[in-house]
Write an enzyme that holds these catalytic residues in place. Structure first.
Site, PDB file in Angstrom:
ATOM      1  N   VAL A   1       0.833  -1.207   0.000  1.00 25.17           N
ATOM      2  CA  VAL A   1       0.000   0.000   0.000  1.00 25.17           C
ATOM      3  C   VAL A   1       0.868   1.258   0.000  1.00 25.17           C
ATOM      4  O   VAL A   1       0.641   2.196  -0.780  1.00 25.17           O
ATOM      5  CB  VAL A   1      -0.956  -0.007   1.212  1.00 25.17           C
ATOM      6  CG1 VAL A   1      -1.639   1.347   1.385  1.00 25.17           C
ATOM      7  CG2 VAL A   1      -1.994  -1.104   1.040  1.00 25.17           C
TER       8      VAL A   1
ATOM      9  N   PHE B   1     -16.867 -11.528  -8.362  1.00 27.59           N
ATOM     10  CA  PHE B   1     -16.709 -12.310  -7.130  1.00 27.59           C
ATOM     11  C   PHE B   1     -17.701 -13.462  -7.049  1.00 27.59           C
ATOM     12  O   PHE B   1     -18.158 -13.837  -5.980  1.00 27.59           O
ATOM     13  CB  PHE B   1     -16.803 -11.402  -5.892  1.00 27.59           C
ATOM     14  CG  PHE B   1     -15.500 -10.709  -5.625  1.00 27.59           C
ATOM     15  CD1 PHE B   1     -15.103  -9.654  -6.421  1.00 27.59           C
ATOM     16  CD2 PHE B   1     -14.659 -11.149  -4.619  1.00 27.59           C
ATOM     17  CE1 PHE B   1     -13.877  -9.044  -6.231  1.00 27.59           C
ATOM     18  CE2 PHE B   1     -13.427 -10.549  -4.421  1.00 27.59           C
ATOM     19  CZ  PHE B   1     -13.044  -9.488  -5.229  1.00 27.59           C
ATOM     20  N   LEU B   2     -18.048 -14.004  -8.205  1.00 32.27           N
ATOM     21  CA  LEU B   2     -18.933 -15.178  -8.236  1.00 32.27           C
ATOM     22  C   LEU B   2     -18.209 -16.360  -8.875  1.00 32.27           C
ATOM     23  O   LEU B   2     -18.842 -17.208  -9.474  1.00 32.27           O
ATOM     24  CB  LEU B   2     -20.207 -14.874  -9.028  1.00 32.27           C
ATOM     25  CG  LEU B   2     -21.292 -14.088  -8.292  1.00 32.27           C
ATOM     26  CD1 LEU B   2     -22.542 -13.986  -9.163  1.00 32.27           C
ATOM     27  CD2 LEU B   2     -21.652 -14.729  -6.950  1.00 32.27           C
TER      28      LEU B   2
ATOM     29  N   CYS C   1      -5.518  -9.487   3.037  1.00 34.56           N
ATOM     30  CA  CYS C   1      -6.618  -8.626   3.503  1.00 34.56           C
ATOM     31  C   CYS C   1      -7.878  -9.388   3.903  1.00 34.56           C
ATOM     32  O   CYS C   1      -8.325  -9.262   5.038  1.00 34.56           O
ATOM     33  CB  CYS C   1      -6.962  -7.597   2.433  1.00 34.56           C
ATOM     34  SG  CYS C   1      -5.656  -6.377   2.260  1.00 34.56           S
TER      35      CYS C   1
ATOM     36  N   LYS D   1      -7.938 -11.630   7.206  1.00 34.31           N
ATOM     37  CA  LYS D   1      -7.724 -10.894   8.456  1.00 34.31           C
ATOM     38  C   LYS D   1      -8.813  -9.824   8.675  1.00 34.31           C
ATOM     39  O   LYS D   1      -9.228  -9.589   9.804  1.00 34.31           O
ATOM     40  CB  LYS D   1      -6.329 -10.276   8.494  1.00 34.31           C
ATOM     41  CG  LYS D   1      -6.181  -8.923   7.850  1.00 34.31           C
ATOM     42  CD  LYS D   1      -4.824  -8.310   8.120  1.00 34.31           C
ATOM     43  CE  LYS D   1      -4.585  -7.077   7.270  1.00 34.31           C
ATOM     44  NZ  LYS D   1      -5.465  -5.958   7.542  1.00 34.31           N
TER      45      LYS D   1
HETATM   46  N1  LIG Z   1      -2.007  -5.294   0.489  1.00 36.84           N
HETATM   47  C1  LIG Z   1      -3.212  -4.934   0.119  1.00 36.84           C
HETATM   48  O1  LIG Z   1      -3.751  -5.384  -0.898  1.00 36.84           O
HETATM   49  C2  LIG Z   1      -3.993  -3.946   0.936  1.00 36.84           C
HETATM   50  C3  LIG Z   1      -5.121  -3.322   0.371  1.00 36.84           C
HETATM   51  C4  LIG Z   1      -5.837  -2.413   1.145  1.00 36.84           C
HETATM   52  C5  LIG Z   1      -5.450  -2.154   2.461  1.00 36.84           C
HETATM   53  N2  LIG Z   1      -4.364  -2.786   2.990  1.00 36.84           N
HETATM   54  C6  LIG Z   1      -3.969  -2.458   4.365  1.00 36.84           C
HETATM   55  O2  LIG Z   1      -2.858  -1.571   4.309  1.00 36.84           O
HETATM   56  C7  LIG Z   1      -1.958  -1.845   5.388  1.00 36.84           C
HETATM   57  C8  LIG Z   1      -0.582  -2.168   4.840  1.00 36.84           C
HETATM   58  O3  LIG Z   1      -0.671  -3.348   4.083  1.00 36.84           O
HETATM   59  P1  LIG Z   1       0.529  -3.851   3.152  1.00 36.84           P
HETATM   60  O4  LIG Z   1       0.043  -5.028   2.431  1.00 36.84           O
HETATM   61  O5  LIG Z   1       1.086  -2.687   2.405  1.00 36.84           O
HETATM   62  O6  LIG Z   1       1.579  -4.290   4.302  1.00 36.84           O
HETATM   63  P2  LIG Z   1       3.109  -4.688   4.128  1.00 36.84           P
HETATM   64  O7  LIG Z   1       3.390  -5.666   5.183  1.00 36.84           O
HETATM   65  O8  LIG Z   1       3.411  -5.010   2.699  1.00 36.84           O
HETATM   66  O9  LIG Z   1       3.889  -3.323   4.451  1.00 36.84           O
HETATM   67  C9  LIG Z   1       3.917  -2.726   5.717  1.00 36.84           C
HETATM   68  C10 LIG Z   1       5.231  -1.954   5.830  1.00 36.84           C
HETATM   69  O10 LIG Z   1       5.207  -1.186   7.050  1.00 36.84           O
HETATM   70  C11 LIG Z   1       6.517  -1.214   7.596  1.00 36.84           C
HETATM   71  N3  LIG Z   1       6.446  -0.846   9.015  1.00 36.84           N
HETATM   72  C12 LIG Z   1       6.016  -1.582  10.062  1.00 36.84           C
HETATM   73  N4  LIG Z   1       6.085  -0.868  11.204  1.00 36.84           N
HETATM   74  C13 LIG Z   1       6.556   0.353  10.865  1.00 36.84           C
HETATM   75  C14 LIG Z   1       6.826   1.540  11.597  1.00 36.84           C
HETATM   76  N5  LIG Z   1       6.620   1.598  12.907  1.00 36.84           N
HETATM   77  N6  LIG Z   1       7.314   2.613  10.920  1.00 36.84           N
HETATM   78  C15 LIG Z   1       7.535   2.545   9.584  1.00 36.84           C
HETATM   79  N7  LIG Z   1       7.282   1.453   8.846  1.00 36.84           N
HETATM   80  C16 LIG Z   1       6.795   0.364   9.471  1.00 36.84           C
HETATM   81  C17 LIG Z   1       6.986  -2.628   7.344  1.00 36.84           C
HETATM   82  O11 LIG Z   1       8.400  -2.732   7.447  1.00 36.84           O
HETATM   83  C18 LIG Z   1       6.468  -2.854   5.919  1.00 36.84           C
HETATM   84  O12 LIG Z   1       7.412  -2.441   4.945  1.00 36.84           O
HETATM   85  C19 LIG Z   1      -2.594  -2.981   6.176  1.00 36.84           C
HETATM   86  O13 LIG Z   1      -3.359  -2.437   7.223  1.00 36.84           O
HETATM   87  C20 LIG Z   1      -3.495  -3.643   5.168  1.00 36.84           C
HETATM   88  O14 LIG Z   1      -4.585  -4.296   5.781  1.00 36.84           O
HETATM   89  C21 LIG Z   1      -3.616  -3.666   2.260  1.00 36.84           C
END
Ligand SMILES: NC(=O)c1ccc[n+]([C@@H]2O[C@H](COP(=O)([O-])OP(=O)(O)OC[C@H]3O[C@@H](n4cnc5c(N)ncnc54)[C@H](O)[C@@H]3O)[C@@H](O)[C@H]2O)c1
Length: 450
Positions: free
Chosen positions: A16, A257-258, A268, A271
């Site tokens: 993200v 989504f069917l 996502c 969780k």
């Molecule tokens: N991946 C998806 O498709 C998606 C879509 C929508 C929403 N989200 C949400 O977005 C959020 C991030 O998801 P993601 O898939 O990008 O996660 P990810 O695990 O790929 O990335 C998270 C990043 O945050 C960093 N991090 C952790 N603690 C930190 C801190 N204290 N300071 C700075 N950096 C820190 C980690 O090192 C990592 O690089 C989650 O809450 C997820 O549910 C994800």
């Protein structure tokens, strides 16, 4: 694009954070990216992209002059007012979201009247309120807070950022909500002063948080629903592909989504569904529907094992090839992927497993230590008694099934995504079994939207 746009900070450079950073840089902002993962920041500084996401490498490269990577927050604080938070919120053992990374960010943000956190991480409804309470208790009440949940889909994340269906901005007053909308303005449609396609949903923090959780829970429900229909189809002789096509033409239902299969995974859906169920439970409400959605999904992954037993008469000493490991095509993300459950169960039942995925090899080595990985689909199916399609990568759909048949020892093909060409498989002398498809299953161009 003009470069005179508001500079921003992005905290967390995962799927993200990186897409958000690259996207806003493309729109003209200077972006200060911060992550605690030193190795990741070094790779990003060297121009390497640590994840597989189509189009992201190009977007980062094109905007490299506007993107700054650091493990230190000071650059972001100096140059930017809005600090987008995109840290992980994985599940805990209880199913609640683990907010420790979010709290770590809240802890290190210094008191300021000039800065605001813009929460992109998916957090339980009520998190924004508790963060603002924490700010007040620690004399940091001047900090602004905006909920701006992220809806991108891995595999098409860059496109989703640049062409959003909607942008949700929730705040409870102050400058930061409007500043966030201004940043997104070029992606919004004419009704909101933009030239893009996105609808703006301007709301309060709690409702914005709930839009995200409810959206993912609804999509997961749709998947578990069609999977249950598929299971009934298997008992009654109907073909779920035909059924879904007939259902999806009703505009109240819609075709997306069917597609029945071996269950949803990814970082996502599992969780977020769990987190919403726990959130409801913690607030005194038992969310029965979501309990069933989760259970159906778990059972769905295991039904493949039953099918293999049925065809092979026991798995001890049998060789099974898994085609695809990522939780869906066009990503290397294997978090909560169905492949993890399948490989573990197959091993436990005494089968030898060989797997191939076009991009998820690095993740597979990290998550599935002992798994035998092949360099190609044909290498994976060599001497296999059965082949299971786990991830519907285009290269698997386009396989030459005569070549596959020659390489295999047995004849069983389990199509876990209902994506393969039934007739081509049968013409090669192989036995096809999909999910919820009767013996009359015909080939369909796998064009249904997912
Ligand atoms: N991946 C998806 O498709 C998606 C879509 C929508 C929403 N989200 C949400 O977005 C959020 C991030 O998801 P993601 O898939 O990008 O996660 P990810 O695990 O790929 O990335 C998270 C990043 O945050 C960093 N991090 C952790 N603690 C930190 C801190 N204290 N300071 C700075 N950096 C820190 C980690 O090192 C990592 O690089 C989650 O809450 C997820 O549910 C994800």
């Amino acid at each position: 694009m003009s470069a005179a746009r508001e500079p921003i900070g992005v905290i967390g450079t995962g799927y993200v954070g990186l897409v958000t950073a690259a996207g806003f840089a493309e729109l003209g902002s200077e972006v200060w990216c911060v992550d605690i993962d030193v190795a990741k920041i070094e790779r990003l500084r060297a121009g390497e992209v640590p994840i597989y996401e189509p189009g992201l490498q190009e977007l980062l490269a094109r905007n490299s002059g506007r993107l700054h990577f650091s493990t230190d927050l000071s650059g972001a604080l100096e140059h930017a007012r809005l600090l987008f938070v995109a840290v992980g919120t994985p599940p805990t053992y209880s199913g609640d979201a683990d907010l420790s990374a979010v709290h770590a960010v809240v802890d290190v943000i210094p008191a300021s009247d000039r800065h605001a956190l813009v929460m992109k991480s998916t957090v339980p409804c009520g998190t924004g309120a508790s963060i603002r309470r924490a700010f007040s208790e620690r004399d940091k009440g001047g900090l602004g807070y905006v909920s701006c949940p992220e809806f991108l889909k891995e595999g098409s994340a860059v496109r989703d950022f640049l062409h959003p269906d909607r942008v949700v901005v929730g705040d409870d007053g102050g400058w930061a909500g409007e500043a966030t909308v201004e940043l997104y303005r070029p992606l919004l449609n004419g009704a909101h002063g933009g030239s893009g396609a996105g609808e703006l949903v301007r709301t309060d923090v709690a409702s914005a948080e709930m839009v995200k959780l409810a959206s993912n829970a609804f999509l997961a429900t749709k998947i578990s629903f069609i999977n249950e229909i598929a299971n009934v189809c298997e008992e009654t002789g109907a073909d779920v592909v035909e059924v879904a096509r007939g259902m999806g033409l009703d505009e109240r239902i819609g075709p997306k989504f069917l597609r029945a299969g071996i269950g949803f995974g990814g970082s996502c859906f599992p969780k977020d569904v769990d987190a919403l169920k726990q959130l409801a439970g913690n607030s005194g409400y038992h969310f029965q529907l979501l309990t069933a959605v989760i259970e159906v999904n778990e059972l769905q992954k295991r039904r493949v094992i039953g099918k293999l037993h049925k065809h092979l008469g026991g798995l001890v000493g049998k060789r099974v090839a898994l085609l695809g490991l990522a939780f869906k095509p066009n990503t290397d993300d294997m978090r909560e992927a169905s492949s993890l459950v399948l490989a573990a169960r197959l091993n436990a039942d005494g089968a030898a497993v060989t797997a191939y995925d076009p991009v998820a090899e690095e993740q597979a080595r990290r998550l599935m230590g002992g798994l035998e990985l092949a360099d190609s689909a044909l290498q994976a199916v060599a001497d296999a008694d059965a082949v299971v399609l786990v991830t519907e990568w285009p290269e698997f759909i386009e396989l030459d099934w005569h070549e596959v048949a020659r390489a295999m020892r047995g004849t069983i093909v389990i199509d876990g995504r209902n994506a393969l060409d039934v007739e081509a498989i049968q013409a090669a002398g192989l036995t096809y079994e999909g999910v919820g498809r009767g013996p009359q299953a015909r080939s369909f161009p796998s064009k249904e939207p997912t």
